[in-house]
Motif scaffolding. Structure first.
Motif, PDB file in Angstrom:
ATOM      1  N   GLN A  91       0.918  -0.883  -0.050  1.00  0.00           N
ATOM      2  CA  GLN A  91       0.087  -0.132   0.079  1.00  0.00           C
ATOM      3  C   GLN A  91       0.978   1.162  -0.112  1.00  0.00           C
ATOM      4  O   GLN A  91       0.514   2.393  -0.738  1.00  0.00           O
ATOM      5  N   GLU A  92       1.888   1.207   0.782  1.00  0.00           N
ATOM      6  CA  GLU A  92       2.638   2.421   0.872  1.00  0.00           C
ATOM      7  C   GLU A  92       3.308   2.639  -0.763  1.00  0.00           C
ATOM      8  O   GLU A  92       3.658   3.635  -1.275  1.00  0.00           O
ATOM      9  N   MET A  93       3.958   1.462  -1.192  1.00  0.00           N
ATOM     10  CA  MET A  93       4.268   1.544  -2.594  1.00  0.00           C
ATOM     11  C   MET A  93       3.473   2.240  -3.647  1.00  0.00           C
ATOM     12  O   MET A  93       3.633   2.942  -4.376  1.00  0.00           O
ATOM     13  N   LEU A  94       2.265   1.721  -3.567  1.00  0.00           N
ATOM     14  CA  LEU A  94       1.140   2.287  -4.328  1.00  0.00           C
ATOM     15  C   LEU A  94       0.768   3.631  -4.239  1.00  0.00           C
ATOM     16  O   LEU A  94       0.598   4.307  -5.036  1.00  0.00           O
ATOM     17  N   ALA A  95       0.939   4.289  -2.988  1.00  0.00           N
ATOM     18  CA  ALA A  95       0.516   5.569  -2.583  1.00  0.00           C
ATOM     19  C   ALA A  95       1.746   6.230  -3.038  1.00  0.00           C
ATOM     20  O   ALA A  95       1.642   7.360  -3.617  1.00  0.00           O
ATOM     21  N   PHE A  96       2.865   5.786  -3.141  1.00  0.00           N
ATOM     22  CA  PHE A  96       4.153   6.570  -3.860  1.00  0.00           C
ATOM     23  C   PHE A  96       4.203   6.637  -5.356  1.00  0.00           C
ATOM     24  O   PHE A  96       4.287   7.513  -5.570  1.00  0.00           O
ATOM     25  N   VAL A  97       3.587   5.667  -5.715  1.00  0.00           N
ATOM     26  CA  VAL A  97       3.489   5.567  -7.031  1.00  0.00           C
ATOM     27  C   VAL A  97       2.211   6.540  -7.597  1.00  0.00           C
ATOM     28  O   VAL A  97       2.344   7.448  -8.409  1.00  0.00           O
ATOM     29  N   GLN A 109       1.533   9.262  -6.076  1.00  0.00           N
ATOM     30  CA  GLN A 109       1.964  10.743  -6.046  1.00  0.00           C
ATOM     31  C   GLN A 109       2.934  11.163  -7.125  1.00  0.00           C
ATOM     32  O   GLN A 109       2.768  12.193  -7.727  1.00  0.00           O
ATOM     33  N   GLN A 110       3.444  10.178  -7.857  1.00  0.00           N
ATOM     34  CA  GLN A 110       4.280  10.679  -9.086  1.00  0.00           C
ATOM     35  C   GLN A 110       3.628  10.625 -10.263  1.00  0.00           C
ATOM     36  O   GLN A 110       3.868  11.502 -10.819  1.00  0.00           O
ATOM     37  N   LEU A 111       2.649   9.672 -10.384  1.00  0.00           N
ATOM     38  CA  LEU A 111       1.916   9.625 -11.353  1.00  0.00           C
ATOM     39  C   LEU A 111       0.891  10.972 -11.741  1.00  0.00           C
ATOM     40  O   LEU A 111       0.647  11.554 -12.774  1.00  0.00           O
ATOM     41  N   GLY A 112       0.543  11.244 -10.366  1.00  0.00           N
ATOM     42  CA  GLY A 112      -0.441  12.365 -10.296  1.00  0.00           C
ATOM     43  C   GLY A 112       0.233  13.803 -10.599  1.00  0.00           C
ATOM     44  O   GLY A 112      -0.394  14.807 -10.955  1.00  0.00           O
ATOM     45  N   ARG A 113       1.660  13.995 -10.926  1.00  0.00           N
ATOM     46  CA  ARG A 113       2.326  14.911 -11.073  1.00  0.00           C
ATOM     47  C   ARG A 113       2.424  15.144 -12.786  1.00  0.00           C
ATOM     48  O   ARG A 113       3.202  15.977 -13.437  1.00  0.00           O
ATOM     49  N   ASN A 114       1.897  14.063 -13.571  1.00  0.00           N
ATOM     50  CA  ASN A 114       1.855  14.158 -15.002  1.00  0.00           C
ATOM     51  C   ASN A 114       0.606  13.966 -15.490  1.00  0.00           C
ATOM     52  O   ASN A 114       0.259  12.918 -16.167  1.00  0.00           O
ATOM     53  N   PRO A 115      -0.442  15.045 -15.319  1.00  0.00           N
ATOM     54  CA  PRO A 115      -1.804  14.666 -15.886  1.00  0.00           C
ATOM     55  C   PRO A 115      -1.866  14.919 -17.265  1.00  0.00           C
ATOM     56  O   PRO A 115      -2.913  14.803 -17.945  1.00  0.00           O
ATOM     57  N   ARG A 116      -0.762  15.323 -17.962  1.00  0.00           N
ATOM     58  CA  ARG A 116      -0.648  15.514 -19.438  1.00  0.00           C
ATOM     59  C   ARG A 116      -0.651  14.513 -20.154  1.00  0.00           C
ATOM     60  O   ARG A 116      -1.565  14.118 -20.939  1.00  0.00           O
ATOM     61  N   ASP A 117       0.257  13.593 -19.869  1.00  0.00           N
ATOM     62  CA  ASP A 117       0.354  12.241 -20.230  1.00  0.00           C
ATOM     63  C   ASP A 117      -0.649  11.251 -19.831  1.00  0.00           C
ATOM     64  O   ASP A 117      -1.050  10.248 -20.445  1.00  0.00           O
ATOM     65  N   LEU A 118      -0.783  11.402 -18.639  1.00  0.00           N
ATOM     66  CA  LEU A 118      -1.682  10.368 -17.805  1.00  0.00           C
ATOM     67  C   LEU A 118      -2.827  11.210 -17.049  1.00  0.00           C
ATOM     68  O   LEU A 118      -2.858  11.385 -15.890  1.00  0.00           O
ATOM     69  N   PRO A 119      -3.868  11.527 -17.924  1.00  0.00           N
ATOM     70  CA  PRO A 119      -5.095  12.408 -17.190  1.00  0.00           C
ATOM     71  C   PRO A 119      -5.727  11.538 -16.082  1.00  0.00           C
ATOM     72  O   PRO A 119      -6.116  12.223 -15.042  1.00  0.00           O
ATOM     73  N   PHE A 120      -5.686  10.211 -15.929  1.00  0.00           N
ATOM     74  CA  PHE A 120      -6.112   9.336 -14.886  1.00  0.00           C
ATOM     75  C   PHE A 120      -5.491   8.234 -15.149  1.00  0.00           C
ATOM     76  O   PHE A 120      -5.120   7.670 -16.133  1.00  0.00           O
ATOM     77  N   THR A 121      -5.224   7.363 -13.908  1.00  0.00           N
ATOM     78  CA  THR A 121      -4.804   6.098 -14.039  1.00  0.00           C
ATOM     79  C   THR A 121      -5.688   5.121 -12.878  1.00  0.00           C
ATOM     80  O   THR A 121      -6.081   5.830 -11.816  1.00  0.00           O
ATOM     81  N   LEU A 122      -5.690   3.968 -13.144  1.00  0.00           N
ATOM     82  CA  LEU A 122      -6.386   3.145 -12.218  1.00  0.00           C
ATOM     83  C   LEU A 122      -5.444   1.718 -12.131  1.00  0.00           C
ATOM     84  O   LEU A 122      -5.080   1.331 -13.015  1.00  0.00           O
TER      85      LEU A 122
END
Length: 832
Positions: free
Chosen positions: A192-198, A200-213
């Motif tokens: 869970q800590e690893m996924l939370a870390f991921v 945070q990083q993916l949320g900083r690139n909303p242009r290439d990744l508008p949303f992820t699941l």
């Protein structure tokens, strides 16, 4: 395209001169109906316009220009290739506001500024949504707009020198995301800590990744939402679970479960987030989270930037993101497995410590009831026959050895449980150490080694617990004697800065470099090391390290194979490092306690006594002696191999008492040499011995035709079916587990000896029979008549002189003569 209609009516020479700088684009410019534009035919253009067009077409750097009241559009070949896309050649000759209608709000004010002020502009990596490929496309350009002047010097147009940087900007953005994903994996501990870390990083690139699941598969085949970015909690596009057969759901599970990616159209889907774009994604890419050698962990749903094509680069970026997530899951689960394993090992270690503590206490009661009566019997039978005294001494020695092992286990359990009750008193460490070393002098002298004790007085006292320090020194000296066969053992003390330094060195076999890191590890033993005895629990040096640590000191070792080992103990002066409530005043000088006796007695049993183990059979000398079952009628030779002196003497006494001739050796190497020199009727060998153990001894005997028939009875303290099977598979004839009764030992020895003799007798009879048959040949002529016959063969058949009254077979008056071992091809007239 109507501007190209009347091109054939224009003067060709004038058109050719204006556009001659670039055959590719110049040819298309020549086809434009310039008469329908505000610029008119090229032959009427002012020299300034012709010069500007010539400069534009001849440049290899991307450029475009606009001239006149409608800002008529021109471009060169480099701009056509890099930027214009599907708008070529339609854009040639059209107003710039039509060519770049989709971005005119961005570039129109810049062009107006150039036309009105005559000053150039500069923009770096400006985001522009160009519709050059049939859809609005995210692109980045660094460019400058410069004024163009007519022949009178008035600003009538602009020149754009441009460099497209779309790939660089987007590549750097994606690389930053991947770099951030792997920036600090050391902080990740749980899944869970690893996924939370991921997240945070993916949320900083909303242009290439508008949303992820991120969905993870469950044992029943369903998928659980484990992480998401760009979506609010509870969003309809992020269901908490997906069933295994979720054919009608927004996100499929079948394809990623097979390890396959899928591109999904999102038209008409639930309202999705837009990220940093004006409109939401129209597609999503589903990528499996691959697990090496197994089914995927789950899958990643990545909303795609609607303003970029899903090319190889974009797909590769999303797959790398999924790979980072999969690696993180693998690392987290591996860490969790290691944590569970560590907790299990810690619990096992605690249980083992508790067991050692309990069993050590339980052992001490029966040991007391053994050692007390033995001491009384030794005193009572001091003048009894030799055999009784020897047996009582053996019981006493081994009781002391068992007590030493029990005390070591108890010390460990107390240290592990934090229940050690030490009393540290200031002492002259050199004097105490020298006195302890003197206890071992007799054993060292008997081993034929030089013993050097250099312990000058120290300037300051050292606080020690006397009982603990005795165990430290005695263990180190015992270890040195066990592994040293030539040379010397030395003990020395000295002061070094604020520490007392004690060294115990030897010239023994040394320790291999790869074993040094585990030298002080409890229960670890170097199985292949040559030593005076293979016995030991493997806790001596580990206990020494613990005891030295309790004194606030350190112990280290330096060793060279074949040259020896040096142990160095450093104890700080003073008492600041010790608990205040554990300090005691200086006590009167005390003699070495009874702790040393088991160490010395055990060491002495490793050494030769000066008497031979080989003697004539010795029968009981007294009616009070316990009778042993009788041995074979014809005395048999039994070879005993055991590194424990008491065990050798015990086995020798039993077997000699039963009438066997006995020879005893100290290890498998000596046993092998003895058997090869003169094979005994039986070998009785311990399994665990130095140099060559019992199993290896059996294998060596069985691979040599001269010694293969010798029966072997193995003795071992390793109980269990696996141990017995291992011994029998090695080639042993029998396997006896310690402790055993003397009657059982003698019964097995007698059975193996008698069976060995039967085998030997059978082998000799068979050899004699074969030899006789080899001599039993008869000779016939070509008609089949017997002309000669071997006398031995006639006796076997019952036709010898004693069994048949007729004369031996003859022909022509000849008397048959024995033919012994005919070799080669028989003569033509003979039959064999």
């Amino acid at each position: 395209m109507e501007r190209f209609a009347d091109a054939e009516h224009r003067p060709r020479a004038a058109v050719a001169d204006v556009f001659a700088a670039d055959e590719e684009v110049g040819g298309d410019l020549a086809l434009v109906d310039w008469g329908a534009t505000p610029l008119g035919p090229p032959e009427g253009w002012p020299q300034s316009l012709q010069t500007a067009v010539s400069i534009l077409l001849s440049s290899r750097f991307p450029m475009w220009m606009a001239w006149g009241p409608d800002l008529t559009f021109f471009c060169n070949a480099a701009y056509r290739r890099d930027t214009l896309g599907q708008k070529y050649p339609w854009a040639l000759g059209r107003p710039a506001s039509e060519v770049w209608a989709e971005i005119w709000d961005d570039i129109g004010p810049r062009i107006d500024a150039v036309l009105t002020t005559g000053q150039a502009t500069w923009d770096e990596a400006l985001l522009l949504f160009l519709e050059r490929s049939g859809y609005p496309e995210e692109s980045y350009h660094t460019f400058s707009y410069s004024p163009l002047r007519d022949d009178a010097g008035a600003v009538v147009g602009m020149l754009c020198v441009v460099s497209e940087e779309t790939e660089r900007v987007i590549g750097e953005r994606r690389m930053a995301t991947l770099r951030d994903l792997g920036s600090d994996p050391s902080v990740v501990r749980t899944e869970q800590e690893m996924l939370a870390f991921v997240g945070q990083q993916l949320g900083r690139n909303p242009r290439d990744l508008p949303f992820t699941l991120t969905y993870l598969f469950q044992p029943d085949g369903s998928a659980r939402l484990a992480g998401f970015t760009g979506l609010p909690v509870g969003h309809p596009a992020a269901p908490a679970t997906l069933s295994a057969d979720a054919g009608d759901s927004l996100w499929p599970t079948a394809a990623p479960a097979r390890g396959e990616s899928a591109v999904l159209a999102l038209d008409g889907a639930t309202t999705l987030p837009v990220g940093e774009w004006p409109k939401p994604p129209t597609r999503a890419l589903v990528v499996p989270l691959l697990q090496q050698g197994s089914d995927p962990y789950g899958f990643l749903v990545a909303g795609l930037n609607r303003y970029r094509p899903l090319g190889q680069g974009y797909r590769g970026f999303v797959e790398l993101v999924a790979g980072h997530i999969a690696a993180g899951i693998a690392g987290a689960r591996s860490y969790q497995a290691q944590q569970r394993r560590a907790e299990e090992l810690a619990e096992l270690d605690r249980a083992k410590t508790t067991f050692f503590s309990n069993i050590s206490h339980e052992f001490r009661t029966p040991l007391t009831l053994i050692m007390g009566p033995v001491e009384e019997l030794r005193a009572r039978f001091d003048g009894a026959e030799v055999r009784v005294r020897e047996e009582l001494d053996a019981i006493h020695r081994n009781g002391l050895r068992l007590g030493k092992l029990v005390n070591s286990l108890l010390d460990f359990s107390r240290i592990e449980a934090g229940r050690v009750q030490a009393r540290y008193e200031p002492v002259d460490l050199s004097a105490v150490t020298a006195e302890l070393a003197s206890v071992f002098r007799s054993a060292v002298d008997r081993a034929g080694l030089a013993f050097e004790v250099d312990c000058p007085a120290l300037d300051e006292p050292v606080y020690i617990d006397r009982g603990m320090w005795e165990k430290v020194v005695l263990n180190l000296l015992s270890n040195a004697l066990k592994f040293t066969f030539d040379g010397s053992i030395s003990v020395a003390t000295r002061a070094e800065n604020d520490h007392a330094v004690i060294t115990v060195a030897d010239t023994g076999i040394g320790v291999p470099a790869e074993e040094m890191p585990r030298l002080f590890e409890r229960f670890h033993r170097i199985e292949t090391a040559r030593s005076r005895s293979n016995e030991g629990s493997g806790i001596g040096l580990a206990l020494v390290k613990e005891l030295v640590g309790l004194h606030g000191g350190t112990i280290s070792a330096d060793s060279t194979v074949g040259k020896g080992t040096r142990f160095t103990v450093r104890l700080p002066f003073g008492s600041e490092h010790l608990p205040a409530d554990a300090l005691a005043p200086t006590a009167s000088a005390a003699a070495v306690s009874a702790t040393a006796e088991p160490y010395v007695l055990e060491a002495l049993r490793w050494l030769p006594t000066g008497t031979s183990d080989t003697d004539t059979p010795m029968m009981p000398t007294s009616d009070n002696a316990a009778p042993y079952p009788s041995g074979p009628v014809v005395p048999a030779r039994v070879l005993i191999a055991d590194d424990n002196a008491d065990m050798r003497e015990y086995l020798t006494r039993i077997l000699r008492g039963a009438g066997y001739h006995v020879e005893a050796v100290v290890d498998g190497h000596e046993a092998l040499r003895s058997v090869r020199a003169d094979a005994p009727d039986l070998v009785v060998s311990d399994v665990m011995m130095p140099r060559l153990d019992g199993l290896s001894l059996v294998r060596e005997l069985r691979t040599d035709p001269r010694t293969a028939p010798v029966p072997v009875l193995l003795l071992s303290a390793r109980a269990g079916q696996e141990a017995s099977i291992e011994g029998l598979q090695a080639g042993a004839d029998d396997y006896l587990v310690k402790p055993f009764a003397a009657a059982e030992l003698l019964a097995r020895v007698r059975a193996k000896v008698e069976l060995s003799r039967l085998r030997t007798h059978h082998a000799r009879w068979r050899t004699a029979l074969v030899d006789s048959l080899q001599e039993a040949f008869f000779v016939c002529d070509e008609d089949g008549a017997v002309i000669e016959i071997n006398a031995a063969f006639t006796d076997i058949l019952g036709y010898g002189p004693t069994s048949c009254p007729t004369r031996p077979f003859t022909r022509g008056g000849r008397t048959p003569t024995p033919i012994r071992r005919l070799t080669g091809r028989p003569p033509k007239h003979s039959t064999v």
